[in-house]
Design a protein around this motif. Structure first.
Motif, short mmCIF file in Angstrom:
data_model
loop_
_atom_site.label_atom_id
_atom_site.label_comp_id
_atom_site.label_asym_id
_atom_site.label_seq_id
_atom_site.Cartn_x
_atom_site.Cartn_y
_atom_site.Cartn_z
N GLN A 78 59.38 32.92 49.84
CA GLN A 78 59.60 34.24 50.64
C GLN A 78 60.84 34.60 51.08
OE1 GLN A 78 57.36 33.50 54.60
NE2 GLN A 78 58.82 34.89 54.89
N PRO A 79 61.12 36.19 51.48
CA PRO A 79 62.57 36.45 51.74
C PRO A 79 62.60 36.63 53.34
CG PRO A 79 61.36 38.21 51.05
CD PRO A 79 60.19 36.95 50.99
N ALA A 80 63.79 36.72 53.85
CA ALA A 80 63.72 37.14 55.13
C ALA A 80 64.29 38.57 54.95
CB ALA A 80 64.72 36.31 55.90
N VAL A 81 64.13 39.46 55.92
CA VAL A 81 64.60 40.76 55.69
C VAL A 81 66.10 40.81 56.42
CG1 VAL A 81 64.25 43.43 55.96
CG2 VAL A 81 62.16 41.89 55.59
N SER A 82 67.00 40.47 55.55
CA SER A 82 68.26 40.18 56.15
C SER A 82 69.34 40.92 55.50
CB SER A 82 68.75 38.73 56.07
OG SER A 82 68.40 38.36 54.60
N GLU A 89 50.65 51.92 39.23
CA GLU A 89 49.97 51.08 40.09
C GLU A 89 50.53 50.99 41.40
OE1 GLU A 89 49.69 47.18 38.46
OE2 GLU A 89 48.44 47.57 36.75
N LEU A 90 49.97 50.92 42.61
CA LEU A 90 50.58 50.98 43.80
C LEU A 90 50.98 49.48 44.50
CD1 LEU A 90 48.29 53.69 45.73
CD2 LEU A 90 50.67 54.05 44.41
N SER A 91 52.14 49.57 45.02
CA SER A 91 52.45 48.32 45.96
C SER A 91 52.72 48.90 47.37
CB SER A 91 53.88 47.91 45.32
OG SER A 91 53.60 47.29 44.11
N ILE A 92 52.50 47.79 48.17
CA ILE A 92 52.77 48.04 49.79
C ILE A 92 53.71 47.07 50.26
CG2 ILE A 92 50.45 48.93 49.98
CD1 ILE A 92 49.57 46.45 51.21
N ASN A 93 53.76 46.91 51.58
CA ASN A 93 55.01 46.36 52.22
C ASN A 93 55.02 44.85 52.04
OD1 ASN A 93 53.00 45.89 53.95
ND2 ASN A 93 53.82 47.07 55.72
N ALA A 94 53.87 44.15 51.87
CA ALA A 94 53.84 42.59 51.93
C ALA A 94 52.95 42.24 50.91
CB ALA A 94 53.73 42.15 53.27
N ARG A 134 58.68 44.06 51.58
CA ARG A 134 59.36 45.48 50.86
C ARG A 134 59.87 46.47 52.30
NH1 ARG A 134 55.40 45.00 46.90
NH2 ARG A 134 56.19 43.74 45.27
N SER A 135 59.69 45.98 53.48
CA SER A 135 59.95 46.99 54.56
C SER A 135 60.68 46.33 55.76
CB SER A 135 58.88 47.91 54.83
OG SER A 135 57.84 47.28 55.53
N PRO A 136 61.42 47.02 56.31
CA PRO A 136 61.97 46.38 57.64
C PRO A 136 60.83 46.18 58.71
CG PRO A 136 62.51 48.77 57.57
CD PRO A 136 61.61 48.50 56.36
N PHE A 137 61.24 45.24 59.83
CA PHE A 137 60.26 45.12 60.92
C PHE A 137 60.16 46.03 61.98
CE2 PHE A 137 60.87 40.88 59.09
CZ PHE A 137 59.63 40.32 59.15
N ILE A 138 58.98 46.16 62.53
CA ILE A 138 58.99 47.18 63.83
C ILE A 138 59.65 46.51 64.88
CG2 ILE A 138 57.59 48.34 65.20
CD1 ILE A 138 55.54 48.80 62.98
N LYS A 139 60.27 47.22 65.75
CA LYS A 139 60.96 46.67 66.91
C LYS A 139 60.20 45.59 67.71
CE LYS A 139 63.96 47.99 70.67
NZ LYS A 139 64.76 49.32 71.48
N ASN A 140 60.54 44.78 68.12
CA ASN A 140 60.02 43.76 68.86
C ASN A 140 58.85 42.99 68.31
OD1 ASN A 140 61.70 44.07 70.98
ND2 ASN A 140 60.36 45.96 71.85
N LYS A 141 58.68 43.16 66.98
CA LYS A 141 57.37 42.55 66.36
C LYS A 141 57.89 41.31 65.63
CE LYS A 141 54.29 45.50 66.70
NZ LYS A 141 52.69 45.07 67.49
N TYR A 142 59.11 40.55 65.56
CA TYR A 142 59.64 39.40 65.04
C TYR A 142 58.73 38.13 65.58
CZ TYR A 142 64.23 41.06 62.97
OH TYR A 142 65.05 41.49 62.42
#
Length: 244
Positions: free
Chosen positions: A3-7, A54-59, A75-83
């Motif tokens: 898996q990736p880190a969103v970095s 075909e549809l794709s979503i964030n994870a 495929r999308s960034p994290f919401i603040k304080n949700k790490y």
């Protein structure tokens, strides 16, 4: 589990794209979480008009049973304080799914390297203690460089060293929690800057391939990886026509 880190530069996510596309992995589900910004889009790995809508979503989760490989693409960034809640949910899933190992692909700001990190390759790795016992010797044979710890208080106290991964997103938290929970995790990362990060993605995935041999190759080159159709929209393509 790969898996990736969103970095910084989204290097891990781009590298994961190459794995999914090249190995023609099958989408088997999605990872539900409220920690990521919601998003939806077309199939990023479309090969024909029939599957382009075909549809794709964030994870989403992809699988290749032949290689005992599962991939989580984010495929999308994290919401603040949700790490923190995301890491807890992810590691709980890893344990309940009985994943043998986790490999996290990440990146870190090149401009924040210390003097030691400026030397040699821009690629680094980290192993949790449980994985170190199993593959530490192999990493030495590959002549890989472990991510250096840096002074906690530069210029004041240079003897106290800490792990510092600026721009690495969840990387440090996920790694330290895996250490404490006895999970076998490897972090592979590249120092880079924001911009056209496709070359960084190729460097990182070739680095991974040196170890896991996802595709057989005597010499790691960019041309051995299949470019996803969605990359045509990146950085004004950013790729030579021969790669399409």
């Amino acid at each position: 589990l790969l898996q990736p880190a969103v970095s910084v530069g989204n290097v891990g996510q781009l590298a994961i794209d190459l794995v999914i596309s090249t190995l023609d992995m099958t989408k088997v589900g999605y990872f539900y979480t409220d920690c990521l910004v919601p998003m939806v889009g077309n199939n990023p790995y479309a090969t024909a008009e029939e599957n382009s809508m075909e549809l794709s979503i964030n994870a989403e989760v992809y699988s290749l049973p032949l290689k005992k490989l599962v991939v989580l693409q984010i495929r999308s960034p994290f919401i603040k304080n949700k790490y923190r809640p995301f890491c807890q949910t992810l590691l709980s899933w890893v344990k309940s799914s009985k994943c043998a190992r986790v490999v996290l692909l990440s990146s870190s700001h090149a401009y924040q390297r210390d003097d030691e990190q400026l030397l040699g390759t821009p690629l680094r790795y980290l192993l949790t203690p449980d994985l170190e016992k199993a593959v530490g010797g192999l990493m030495q044979e590959l002549n890989w460089k472990e991510m250096e710890k840096v002074a906690a208080y530069p210029g004041i106290n240079d003897t106290e060293k800490v792990l510092h991964i600026p721009g690495g997103g969840i990387t440090k938290r996920l790694f330290t929690e895996s250490c404490s929970k006895g999970i076998q995790m490897a972090v592979l990362l590249k120092f880079c800057s924001e911009g056209d990060n496709i070359p960084d993605a190729f460097a990182l995935i070739n680095y991974l391939n040196e170890w896991l041999q996802l595709i057989k190759s005597e010499v790691n080159t960019s041309s051995q990886w299949k470019i996803p159709s969605s990359w045509r929209l990146l950085f004004g393509s950013g790729l030579p026509p021969a790669l399409f």
